[in-house]
Design a protein around this motif. Structure first.
Motif, PDB file in Angstrom:
ATOM      1  N   TRP A   1       0.839  -1.194   0.000  1.00  0.00           N
ATOM      2  CA  TRP A   1       0.000   0.000   0.000  1.00  0.00           C
ATOM      3  C   TRP A   1       0.878   1.250   0.000  1.00  0.00           C
ATOM      4  O   TRP A   1       2.048   1.185   0.411  1.00  0.00           O
TER       5      TRP A   1
ATOM      6  N   GLU B   1      -7.568  -5.785   1.461  1.00  0.00           N
ATOM      7  CA  GLU B   1      -8.025  -4.889   0.395  1.00  0.00           C
ATOM      8  C   GLU B   1      -9.157  -5.575  -0.355  1.00  0.00           C
ATOM      9  O   GLU B   1      -9.050  -6.756  -0.709  1.00  0.00           O
TER      10      GLU B   1
ATOM     11  N   ALA C   1      -8.925  -0.072   1.252  1.00  0.00           N
ATOM     12  CA  ALA C   1      -8.217  -0.717   2.356  1.00  0.00           C
ATOM     13  C   ALA C   1      -9.148  -0.859   3.555  1.00  0.00           C
ATOM     14  O   ALA C   1      -9.913   0.067   3.867  1.00  0.00           O
TER      15      ALA C   1
ATOM     16  N   LEU D   1      -7.543   3.600  -1.900  1.00  0.00           N
ATOM     17  CA  LEU D   1      -6.097   3.449  -2.080  1.00  0.00           C
ATOM     18  C   LEU D   1      -5.585   4.166  -3.310  1.00  0.00           C
ATOM     19  O   LEU D   1      -4.504   3.854  -3.799  1.00  0.00           O
TER      20      LEU D   1
END
Length: 393
Positions: free
Chosen positions: A286, A320, A326, A386
């Motif tokens: 991420w 995710e 997320a 994200l």
């Protein structure tokens, strides 16, 4: 034998039954025609008012106003129609005119809206033109009121849009300030962690080694051996506490491996309860800002469970979804976060922690939900998109 009157035979009208159209019914016909003409005039005025209203409703005021002015001029037989807008704060009045006077010296004001109105309408035409009667004047006043209402609504909408724009800019500025604050906090945490690692932690570790070496050299029979062993144990505990504090301030796994690895290290250090960790390894990829914020939210939630929940089991999930968002879940089977405990929570600082979690997630365009778990206890759920980084670590 029946006798027929001669008047019937000759075709003449019977005595007393003559139909005189010039005398008996003339007043009634004239009155009916006058009433019919008045009804038609009222209907025409009403249609005119409705058409203007529909025009103002269908188009923006700036577009509809010239067309309305043109129709007003035609309705009143005027050569020119002028409309003066009320000034906005710090601005001059705006005037809109339709038509052109051919002989200004021979023109006069046929109609002017009442003083004190928010918007002023003036119709100018030849002084020898047809006079505007009371009914037409009333119609013009109604249309002038419609123009004023439409103008006010348009300006209120513009002011509302401007206020919303200001509010959005203020929100963006506030978010930027909070982001800078969080970034400064993270940088300060990192600096303090490095200072502790290179300073106090090294000194405590050195003290621990020296004490252990001293205990080994003096032998078991020495009278100070128990005291030195105790001091060495205290030094080792100090080193462990300092390393734990350094890990809380800025875990090296967070920078080197990612949020999932950092959380796993944090959960492995928990004693006294069952810990279930379902951490997607993909979370380590991420964006850095997302990883930092989710780690801090999880850290705050886990700390609250350890200190206040009295839980026997802790579940932490990090993943995710297919929509590119997320997710974090921290679930315990402890006392819960009911109304009865809220005053104590506020005294212990948890309220501030919840506010901090919300502010951090808001920087990512995310949200947090805190409620009761399926089997009691507390469930903390955090979610954020994200797409992009919000702060830099």
């Amino acid at each position: 034998m029946t006798i027929v009157p001669a008047s019937f035979i000759s075709g003449a009208a019977p005595l007393g039954l003559e139909h005189n159209t010039d005398t008996a019914h003339s007043p009634d016909v004239a009155e009916m025609r006058a009433l019919y003409r008045a009804a038609e005039a009222r209907a025409a005025r009403l249609r005119f008012i409705i058409e203007v209203r529909n025009l103002l409703d269908a188009q923006p005021f700036e577009t509809a106003a010239p067309e309305v002015l043109s129709r007003l001029a035609d309705f009143a037989g005027a050569m020119q129609a002028r409309l003066v807008f009320p000034p906005l704060q710090g601005e001059l009045p705006v005037q809109l005119a339709v038509g052109q006077s051919r002989s200004p010296e021979g023109d006069s004001i046929l109609f002017a809206s009442e003083d004190g109105a928010d918007l002023h309408l003036t119709l100018v035409g030849p002084s020898r033109g047809r006079a505007i009667d009371a009914d037409d004047r009333q119609t013009l006043e109604v249309v002038a009121g419609q123009l004023a209402d439409a103008c006010n609504l348009e300006r209120q909408a513009a002011e509302k849009q401007a206020l919303l724009g200001d509010l959005e800019r203020q929100r963006s500025e506030l978010a930027a300030l909070v982001a800078q604050l969080i970034q400064a906090q993270e940088q300060e945490r990192q600096r303090v962690a490095l200072d502790l690692h290179d300073g106090s932690a090294q000194l405590a570790a050195g003290l621990s080694y020296r004490l252990q070496d001293l205990a080994a050299r003096i032998g078991e029979a020495h009278a100070l051996k128990p005291e030195i062993d105790h001091l060495a144990a205290l030094a080792r505990h100090s080193v462990a506490d300092l390393r734990a504090a350094i890990a809380d301030l800025r875990p090296p796994e967070l920078d080197d491996l990612g949020v999932a690895a950092a959380l796993r290290t944090r959960l492995d250090a928990i004693d006294g309860m069952e810990v279930i960790a379902d951490l997607d390894a993909g979370a380590d990829r991420w964006p850095a800002s997302t990883g930092i914020i989710f780690y801090r939210v999880a850290q705050e939630a886990i700390t609250n469970v350890i200190k206040h929940a009295g839980a026997r089991r802790l579940i932490v999930r990090l993943f995710e979804d297919n929509a590119g968002e997320a997710h974090l879940e921290v679930i315990d089977d402890g006392k819960g976060i009911g109304e009865a405990r809220q005053p104590q929570i506020q005294q212990r600082g948890t309220r501030l922690g919840i506010v901090g979690m919300r502010e951090r997630l808001a920087l990512l365009g995310g949200r947090i939900e805190i409620g009761t778990g399926a089997s009691g206890g507390t469930c903390v759920r955090a979610v954020a998109p994200l797409q992009q980084e919000t702060i830099s670590a």
